[in-house]
Write a protein that holds these residues in place. Sequence first.
Motif, mmCIF file in Angstrom:
data_model
loop_
_atom_site.group_PDB
_atom_site.id
_atom_site.type_symbol
_atom_site.label_atom_id
_atom_site.label_comp_id
_atom_site.label_asym_id
_atom_site.label_seq_id
_atom_site.Cartn_x
_atom_site.Cartn_y
_atom_site.Cartn_z
ATOM 1 N N LEU A 19 0.808 -1.228 0.000
ATOM 2 C CA LEU A 19 0.000 0.000 0.000
ATOM 3 C C LEU A 19 0.839 1.276 0.000
ATOM 4 N N HIS A 20 2.150 1.120 -0.057
ATOM 5 C CA HIS A 20 3.016 2.311 -0.017
ATOM 6 C C HIS A 20 4.261 2.040 -0.858
ATOM 7 N N ILE A 21 4.176 2.435 -2.105
ATOM 8 C CA ILE A 21 5.292 2.250 -3.048
ATOM 9 C C ILE A 21 5.234 3.409 -4.042
ATOM 10 N N HIS A 22 6.351 4.128 -4.139
ATOM 11 C CA HIS A 22 6.436 5.210 -5.135
ATOM 12 C C HIS A 22 6.982 4.563 -6.395
ATOM 13 N N ILE A 23 6.225 4.594 -7.473
ATOM 14 C CA ILE A 23 6.657 3.848 -8.654
ATOM 15 C C ILE A 23 8.008 4.369 -9.154
ATOM 16 N N ALA A 199 -1.862 10.515 3.253
ATOM 17 C CA ALA A 199 -0.754 11.483 3.335
ATOM 18 C C ALA A 199 0.419 10.885 4.088
ATOM 19 N N HIS A 200 1.631 11.218 3.621
ATOM 20 C CA HIS A 200 2.830 10.920 4.412
ATOM 21 C C HIS A 200 2.794 11.850 5.625
ATOM 22 N N ALA A 201 2.902 11.276 6.793
ATOM 23 C CA ALA A 201 2.931 12.099 8.014
ATOM 24 C C ALA A 201 3.592 11.294 9.115
ATOM 25 N N ASP A 223 0.619 7.429 5.781
ATOM 26 C CA ASP A 223 1.828 6.809 5.225
ATOM 27 C C ASP A 223 2.995 7.070 6.173
ATOM 28 N N HIS A 224 3.620 5.997 6.610
ATOM 29 C CA HIS A 224 4.645 5.974 7.680
ATOM 30 C C HIS A 224 3.951 6.074 9.049
ATOM 31 N N GLY A 225 3.891 7.282 9.615
ATOM 32 C CA GLY A 225 3.173 7.462 10.883
ATOM 33 C C GLY A 225 3.907 6.985 12.121
ATOM 34 N N SER A 280 7.329 -1.194 0.988
ATOM 35 C CA SER A 280 8.728 -0.996 0.579
ATOM 36 C C SER A 280 9.120 0.463 0.312
ATOM 37 N N ASP A 281 8.157 1.373 0.079
ATOM 38 C CA ASP A 281 8.420 2.800 -0.155
ATOM 39 C C ASP A 281 9.135 3.032 -1.489
ATOM 40 N N ASP A 282 10.455 2.908 -1.510
ATOM 41 C CA ASP A 282 11.249 3.122 -2.744
ATOM 42 C C ASP A 282 12.220 1.950 -2.860
#
Length: 361
Positions: A19-23, A199-201, A223-225, A280-282
């Motif tokens: 649910l959290h991956i920047h392509i 939102a990333h926060a 996102d993160h948190g 995985s994020d990036d």
Amino acid sequence: MKTTHTLKTFIRNIPKAELHIHIEGSLEPELMFEISRRNGLSLPFSSVEEVRRACKFKNLQSFLDIYYEGVRVLCQKQDFYDITWAYLKRIHAQNVCHTEIFFDPQIHTDRGIPFELVVTGIHQALQNAQQQLGISSKLILCFQRCLSIESAMKTLRQALPFKEWITGVGLDSSEVGHPPHKFAPVFEKAMEEGFLTVAHAGEEGPAEYIWQALEKLKVSRIDHGVHCVEDARLIKKLVAEQIPLTVCPLSNVKLHVFNNLAEHNVKHLLGLGLCVTVNSDDPAYFGGYITENFLAIQEALNLDRHEIYQMVKNSFQATFLNDKEKQGLLDRLEKFMFQDSQKDLVKNKGISYDMRKASHC
Ligand code: ADE
Ligand code: ZN
């Protein structure tokens, strides 16, 4: 030793959602060079190894500086298709059956690349993944919080003709000094247009930014948190409302949010009853995709099978799929867990698993 081995196999095989991956953060150096060559562009790196060596970051900003350099090679629709397809093939091999992908249109439109070209390339790969790999997906447009609200509003207008393909909007990039409340009018307009919001926060920023994301941007997920631990009242709310956190352990260590994985609070947050998910994020920059993230935290924090299962279940429940689709994923997970428990039973009794499996499938 044996238990560790089976737990690793369990992590590899369990069906997963990301649910959290920047392509753009999945652009591996090899593909970066291939695309730069075919577009006749030069890179500030002389080799794949040099890119990998540059992947030592002091903080989020030092990562973003390199990330923005890398994405400059992406110019054609085919480039956006190729990075998305490469990511989808990787996660297919890791038993990911659903993914929700972020893209950062402003990085591209500010270089003169049309929004339509970016979104079409990504969308076509996502469609193919559904047909050929059986991976379902959602696409989430991220606004860069270091840019102006006017730029975000313009980007939202560009997205409107592609509403069918874009499920939600998010907020990313340099967090500290860019509080979520600044983007409230854009998020309000996005919600009026039917987009969901995230939102990333609380990645590098304080718990206060998580409150703002919840109260001013009305986000469905954080996102993160991980900085929520600073605020007991916030923890209480996140638990009571089961607001998902899309935690990215390897990213947090690479960007020095935590000194090392043994100090990461993912297990603590899960124990408090938060809806924690692993992502995985990036992945091209932080040392691994979703499975590597699970494997690394399992080892560093001594997670057990149930904790892994709980985080996978959380991710299925936290998706932007409809209830029927979510139930499909949850059923698949329960079937996997049942078969896995049968395997253990059979192993303990010394009976061949294949014989027993036949009666359950
Ligand atoms: N953009 C890409 N990766 C990011 C991260 N970890 N935090 C904020 N913005 C990002
Ligand atoms: Zn991120």
